[in-house]
Enzyme design. Structure first.
Site, short mmCIF file in Angstrom:
data_model
loop_
_atom_site.label_atom_id
_atom_site.label_comp_id
_atom_site.label_asym_id
_atom_site.label_seq_id
_atom_site.Cartn_x
_atom_site.Cartn_y
_atom_site.Cartn_z
N LYS A 132 0.83 -1.22 0.00
CA LYS A 132 0.00 0.00 0.00
C LYS A 132 0.86 1.26 0.00
O LYS A 132 0.61 2.20 -0.77
CB LYS A 132 -0.92 0.03 1.23
N ASN A 155 -2.84 6.62 5.64
CA ASN A 155 -1.94 5.84 6.47
C ASN A 155 -0.47 6.16 6.17
O ASN A 155 0.41 5.41 6.54
CB ASN A 155 -2.20 4.34 6.24
N HIS A 201 -3.74 -9.07 10.76
CA HIS A 201 -4.61 -8.37 11.72
C HIS A 201 -5.81 -9.22 12.15
O HIS A 201 -6.90 -8.68 12.41
CB HIS A 201 -5.12 -7.06 11.11
#
Length: 440
Positions: A132, A155, A201
């Site tokens: 990302k 982010n 996650h």
């Protein structure tokens, strides 16, 4: 900063006053809202209060209060804005907000609601498990090199609300984690990019399917004018997008490693994972109207990101590479594939009990040096395949790797682990590696 009249007269609770939280507070106050903020850290609360008091805004129409939101009546607020790091599946304030009927959102949703008042612009949203940051920074760099007004956030980089609005024709490029998407309701991206999705996650989600569904919501939030870039590695797992793929091939572009035949022209984009990143960024920029020449110039001049296969130094024919951002085996595997003779430093706080994704590239590793909590586990896993030493600390590992290296080798920090056992974050781990390499 980014503000909107739509927020005036409303009362927001902001939980967490670090970077994105503080930017949210200031943007809402500047918009004429009342904000009640809280952070368990005393310094964060004091800094937020001081910075709001220094703002040149009319505090008669807006107000900032500091109150313990863990105990406050949440029903008094229009919205609860939380930091993305807050675990929605188990944090008490999330449960209390739901019980009070108060929506839980993040700073990206605040940005989405401000968009109608900004100069005409476009938004590129980029999500996935790995790649990302590089894809976001690369897309931003290509646009900037081509002369397009652009900012990146989410982010990566500065919080988006802390940035000045772009002029007409600008493009906001947002890196979006699943946590941020979970807190977003109305971000209608002009171009949505979905990279690879692998298990990660899972402490925040019921299972892998729930994690995937979180990522896919970036596409779901798009309206009828959607443009999408989807990794071929990911796309076939979603039946609903297979239909879209076949019917809207002019709007949905599939990308993969095989899209890029030659990466030699792009020094900072080596390895198969960067081939996918480059293919995704290229597709996004083409959808935005850039020419082949503009895209190629951006790829050629891209400087790379810190801690992502960052070339730190070459000494006596040995290359030292900082890939501290590789916090799981899937992220480390492409780095192992990118270099032919590696002295591999790995370990930290393990996310898995295996290195299966890395195994196809063990032949590139001349020796390994493990550190941190996972040191013993990873040493046992690697011992049948290569010489390995459990060094416990990064300092010891680099010392051993540097002494063992020969001209043509690459000393690679690609930990395949989180950093929190010995470092504050992956940035601190990578910076420490760079300091040590500089001192050799």
């Amino acid at each position: 900063m980014i503000t909107a009249k739509a927020f005036a007269g409303k009362h927001y609770a902001v939980y967490g006053l670090a970077r994105s939280g503080l930017a949210t507070v200031k943007a809402l106050i500047a918009s004429g809202a009342t904000v009640t903020g809280w952070d368990s850290n005393d310094d964060a609360r004091e800094r937020a209060f001081d910075e709001v008091m220094e703002m040149s805004v009319d505090l008669d129409s807006a107000e900032f209060r500091v109150e313990d939101l863990d105990r406050a009546d949440l029903s008094q607020f229009d919205s609860l804005v939380v930091t993305p790091g807050l675990p929605l599946n188990r944090h008490p304030i999330a449960q209390r907000a739901r019980a009070a009927g108060v929506e839980i959102i993040g700073d990206i949703e605040i940005f989405a609601r401000a968009r109608p008042e900004l100069p005409p612009h476009k938004v590129v949203g980029i999500t996935g498990t790995n790649g990302k940051s590089t894809t976001t920074a690369l897309t931003h760099h290509i646009l900037k090199t081509a002369g397009v007004p652009t900012e990146m956030g989410g982010n990566i980089g500065l919080p988006i609300l802390a940035q000045d609005p772009l002029p007409d024709g600008g493009v906001y490029v947002l890196e979006l984690s699943s946590y941020q998407i979970d807190l977003t309701r109305s971000l209608d991206c002009d171009v949505a990019v979905l990279l690879n999705i692998t298990p990660d996650h899972l402490d925040r989600y019921d299972d892998f399917d729930a994690y995937v569904a979180s990522k896919v919501r970036l596409l779901d939030m798009q309206a009828g004018h959607y443009l999408q870039v989807i990794s071929r590695e990911t796309q076939p797992t979603f039946e609903e997008y297979e239909i879209r793929w076949s019917q809207d091939h002019d709007r949905v572009i599939g990308v993969g490693v095989d899209e890029i035949a030659d990466q030699s022209r792009w020094p900072a984009l080596q390895g198969p994972h960067n081939a996918e990143n480059a293919a995704a960024a290229t597709a996004a920029c083409r959808l935005l109207g850039l020419t082949e020449e503009q895209v190629e110039e951006g790829l050629r001049t891209y400087p790379g990101l810190p801690h992502r296969m960052e070339r730190v130094r070459e000494k006596d024919g040995v290359l030292f590479v900082n890939d501290s951002k590789a916090t799981n085996p899937t992220a480390t595997a492409p780095a192992l594939a990118a270099f032919p003779a590696i002295r591999w430093i790995l370990g930290g706080q393990a996310k898995t009990d295996n290195l299966d994704e890395c195994a196809p590239h063990f032949g590139h590793v001349r020796s390994a040096y493990t550190i941190g909590e996972a040191g013993e586990l990873f040493a046992r896993l690697l011992a049948p395949h290569m010489p390995v030493t459990n060094c416990e600390t990064l300092e010891n590992a680099l010392d051993h790797a540097a002494r063992d290296s020969q001209a043509g080798d690459t000393v690679l920090l690609s930990p395949a682990c989180a950093s929190f056992d010995q470092f504050k974050d992956f940035e601190q781990r990578g910076d420490r590696f760079k300091d040590l390499v500089g001192a050799l």
